[in-house]
Write a protein that holds these residues in place. Sequence first.
Motif, PDB file in Angstrom:
ATOM      1  N   HIS A  36       0.828  -1.208   0.000  1.00  0.00           N
ATOM      2  CA  HIS A  36       0.000   0.000   0.000  1.00  0.00           C
ATOM      3  C   HIS A  36       0.864   1.260   0.000  1.00  0.00           C
ATOM      4  N   ARG A  37       1.948   1.250   0.768  1.00  0.00           N
ATOM      5  CA  ARG A  37       2.824   2.426   0.819  1.00  0.00           C
ATOM      6  C   ARG A  37       3.360   2.776  -0.565  1.00  0.00           C
ATOM      7  N   GLN A  38       3.724   1.742  -1.328  1.00  0.00           N
ATOM      8  CA  GLN A  38       4.246   2.010  -2.663  1.00  0.00           C
ATOM      9  C   GLN A  38       3.152   2.561  -3.579  1.00  0.00           C
ATOM     10  N   ALA A  39       1.943   2.026  -3.444  1.00  0.00           N
ATOM     11  CA  ALA A  39       0.821   2.529  -4.253  1.00  0.00           C
ATOM     12  C   ALA A  39       0.576   4.007  -3.949  1.00  0.00           C
ATOM     13  N   ILE A  40       0.681   4.378  -2.666  1.00  0.00           N
ATOM     14  CA  ILE A  40       0.483   5.778  -2.274  1.00  0.00           C
ATOM     15  C   ILE A  40       1.608   6.649  -2.819  1.00  0.00           C
ATOM     16  N   ALA A  41       2.840   6.142  -2.803  1.00  0.00           N
ATOM     17  CA  ALA A  41       3.975   6.887  -3.369  1.00  0.00           C
ATOM     18  C   ALA A  41       3.743   7.129  -4.861  1.00  0.00           C
ATOM     19  N   MET A  42       3.222   6.125  -5.550  1.00  0.00           N
ATOM     20  CA  MET A  42       2.912   6.266  -6.978  1.00  0.00           C
ATOM     21  C   MET A  42       1.778   7.280  -7.172  1.00  0.00           C
ATOM     22  N   ALA A  43       0.773   7.211  -6.309  1.00  0.00           N
ATOM     23  CA  ALA A  43      -0.364   8.122  -6.405  1.00  0.00           C
ATOM     24  C   ALA A  43       0.066   9.562  -6.153  1.00  0.00           C
ATOM     25  N   ASP A  44       0.997   9.759  -5.214  1.00  0.00           N
ATOM     26  CA  ASP A  44       1.495  11.112  -4.917  1.00  0.00           C
ATOM     27  C   ASP A  44       2.160  11.752  -6.140  1.00  0.00           C
ATOM     28  N   LEU A  45       2.834  10.935  -6.940  1.00  0.00           N
ATOM     29  CA  LEU A  45       3.499  11.449  -8.146  1.00  0.00           C
ATOM     30  C   LEU A  45       2.485  11.999  -9.151  1.00  0.00           C
ATOM     31  N   GLY A  66       3.256  14.182 -18.080  1.00  0.00           N
ATOM     32  CA  GLY A  66       2.223  14.232 -19.106  1.00  0.00           C
ATOM     33  C   GLY A  66       1.633  12.884 -19.467  1.00  0.00           C
ATOM     34  N   LYS A  67       1.372  12.709 -20.779  1.00  0.00           N
ATOM     35  CA  LYS A  67       0.762  11.466 -21.242  1.00  0.00           C
ATOM     36  C   LYS A  67       1.658  10.254 -20.999  1.00  0.00           C
ATOM     37  N   THR A  68       2.981  10.480 -21.075  1.00  0.00           N
ATOM     38  CA  THR A  68       3.921   9.377 -20.816  1.00  0.00           C
ATOM     39  C   THR A  68       3.755   8.884 -19.384  1.00  0.00           C
ATOM     40  N   PHE A  69       3.601   9.839 -18.460  1.00  0.00           N
ATOM     41  CA  PHE A  69       3.371   9.466 -17.070  1.00  0.00           C
ATOM     42  C   PHE A  69       2.043   8.733 -16.927  1.00  0.00           C
ATOM     43  N   ASP A  70       1.006   9.279 -17.532  1.00  0.00           N
ATOM     44  CA  ASP A  70      -0.328   8.681 -17.407  1.00  0.00           C
ATOM     45  C   ASP A  70      -0.315   7.205 -17.821  1.00  0.00           C
ATOM     46  N   THR A  71       0.289   6.934 -18.963  1.00  0.00           N
ATOM     47  CA  THR A  71       0.338   5.557 -19.474  1.00  0.00           C
ATOM     48  C   THR A  71       1.159   4.658 -18.553  1.00  0.00           C
ATOM     49  N   ALA A  77      -0.147  13.680  -8.737  1.00  0.00           N
ATOM     50  CA  ALA A  77      -0.644  15.027  -8.446  1.00  0.00           C
ATOM     51  C   ALA A  77       0.090  16.097  -9.246  1.00  0.00           C
ATOM     52  N   THR A  78       1.387  15.907  -9.465  1.00  0.00           N
ATOM     53  CA  THR A  78       2.177  16.920 -10.173  1.00  0.00           C
ATOM     54  C   THR A  78       2.633  16.497 -11.568  1.00  0.00           C
ATOM     55  N   ARG A  79       2.546  15.197 -11.858  1.00  0.00           N
ATOM     56  CA  ARG A  79       3.082  14.716 -13.135  1.00  0.00           C
ATOM     57  C   ARG A  79       2.025  14.278 -14.148  1.00  0.00           C
ATOM     58  N   ALA A  80       0.861  13.903 -13.673  1.00  0.00           N
ATOM     59  CA  ALA A  80      -0.183  13.408 -14.583  1.00  0.00           C
ATOM     60  C   ALA A  80      -0.781  14.547 -15.399  1.00  0.00           C
ATOM     61  N   GLU A  81      -1.189  14.226 -16.602  1.00  0.00           N
ATOM     62  CA  GLU A  81      -1.875  15.201 -17.462  1.00  0.00           C
ATOM     63  C   GLU A  81      -3.377  14.986 -17.404  1.00  0.00           C
ATOM     64  N   SER A  82      -3.780  13.710 -17.353  1.00  0.00           N
ATOM     65  CA  SER A  82      -5.200  13.366 -17.359  1.00  0.00           C
ATOM     66  C   SER A  82      -5.845  13.642 -15.999  1.00  0.00           C
ATOM     67  N   ALA A 114      12.946  -0.635  -8.056  1.00  0.00           N
ATOM     68  CA  ALA A 114      13.493   0.720  -7.901  1.00  0.00           C
ATOM     69  C   ALA A 114      13.621   1.393  -9.260  1.00  0.00           C
ATOM     70  N   GLU A 115      13.982   0.612 -10.268  1.00  0.00           N
ATOM     71  CA  GLU A 115      14.146   1.151 -11.626  1.00  0.00           C
ATOM     72  C   GLU A 115      12.795   1.632 -12.180  1.00  0.00           C
ATOM     73  N   GLU A 116      11.744   0.858 -11.937  1.00  0.00           N
ATOM     74  CA  GLU A 116      10.421   1.238 -12.422  1.00  0.00           C
ATOM     75  C   GLU A 116       9.920   2.503 -11.720  1.00  0.00           C
ATOM     76  N   MET A 117      10.166   2.580 -10.417  1.00  0.00           N
ATOM     77  CA  MET A 117       9.764   3.779  -9.677  1.00  0.00           C
ATOM     78  C   MET A 117      10.535   4.996 -10.174  1.00  0.00           C
ATOM     79  N   ASP A 118      11.808   4.796 -10.480  1.00  0.00           N
ATOM     80  CA  ASP A 118      12.636   5.890 -11.001  1.00  0.00           C
ATOM     81  C   ASP A 118      12.104   6.354 -12.364  1.00  0.00           C
ATOM     82  N   GLN A 119      11.713   5.398 -13.184  1.00  0.00           N
ATOM     83  CA  GLN A 119      11.149   5.702 -14.505  1.00  0.00           C
ATOM     84  C   GLN A 119       9.871   6.515 -14.357  1.00  0.00           C
ATOM     85  N   LEU A 120       9.033   6.122 -13.389  1.00  0.00           N
ATOM     86  CA  LEU A 120       7.767   6.819 -13.175  1.00  0.00           C
ATOM     87  C   LEU A 120       8.011   8.245 -12.669  1.00  0.00           C
TER      88      LEU A 120
END
Length: 208
Positions: free
Chosen positions: A72-81, A149-154, A83-88, A138-144
């Motif tokens: 869950h903590r990781q899902a929340i870390a992803m969700a926090d990103l 924008g749209k790259t983040f959304d996908t 807020a500032t990176r998503a376009e959709s 860690a690599e996937e989180m770094d990529q995210l």
Amino acid sequence: MTAKRSLIRRTTAVAVAATAALALAACGGNGDSGSAHNGHGSSASPSATASAQKGERNAADVAFAKGMIPHHRQAIAMADLAATRAESAEVKTLAAEIKKAQDPEIKTLSGWLASWGEQVPAENEGHGGHSMNGMMTAEEMDQLEKATGKTFDTAFLQMMVKHHEGAVAMAKTEQSDGTYQPAEDMAGAIITSQSAEIARMNGLLGKS
């Protein structure tokens, strides 16, 4: 006199035989009754055991709590990103809903572990290097983190689908192996809510 004695002997013999027959019948009846009792006893035993164990934790419950907290903590870390990176706007809304749902569950899971005398996973435990149960590396989180924008959304939607699928699998294991009713109830809620979110995210991916 002799005739009387003979009659008495015959009467006594008949009485003894009748008594023996009654004793055998009673014995047989007790056997059947014992069998039925034993049958009830054996069927009641698991029930009694289940009743005694109901509400008590087992190893599966502990594993569920310890695994779901970092998940869950990781899902929340992803969700926090998001807020500032998503376009959709839909991705931002979904991310906010994920955080709102999972943050209270972390508190509940942590409370269970503390009450059981178990160690609550450290804040950084489970982040990176875990490919099991849908956890991002860690690599996937770094990529995210680097995407926008749209790259983040996908990337967010694809990773969160995988993440949710891992959570659903963990929840199903808890339902089949756990004995702590509140944990089983949470597992059921996770399966329902995250399965719906998976369908929703797959739909958003289809639109892009």
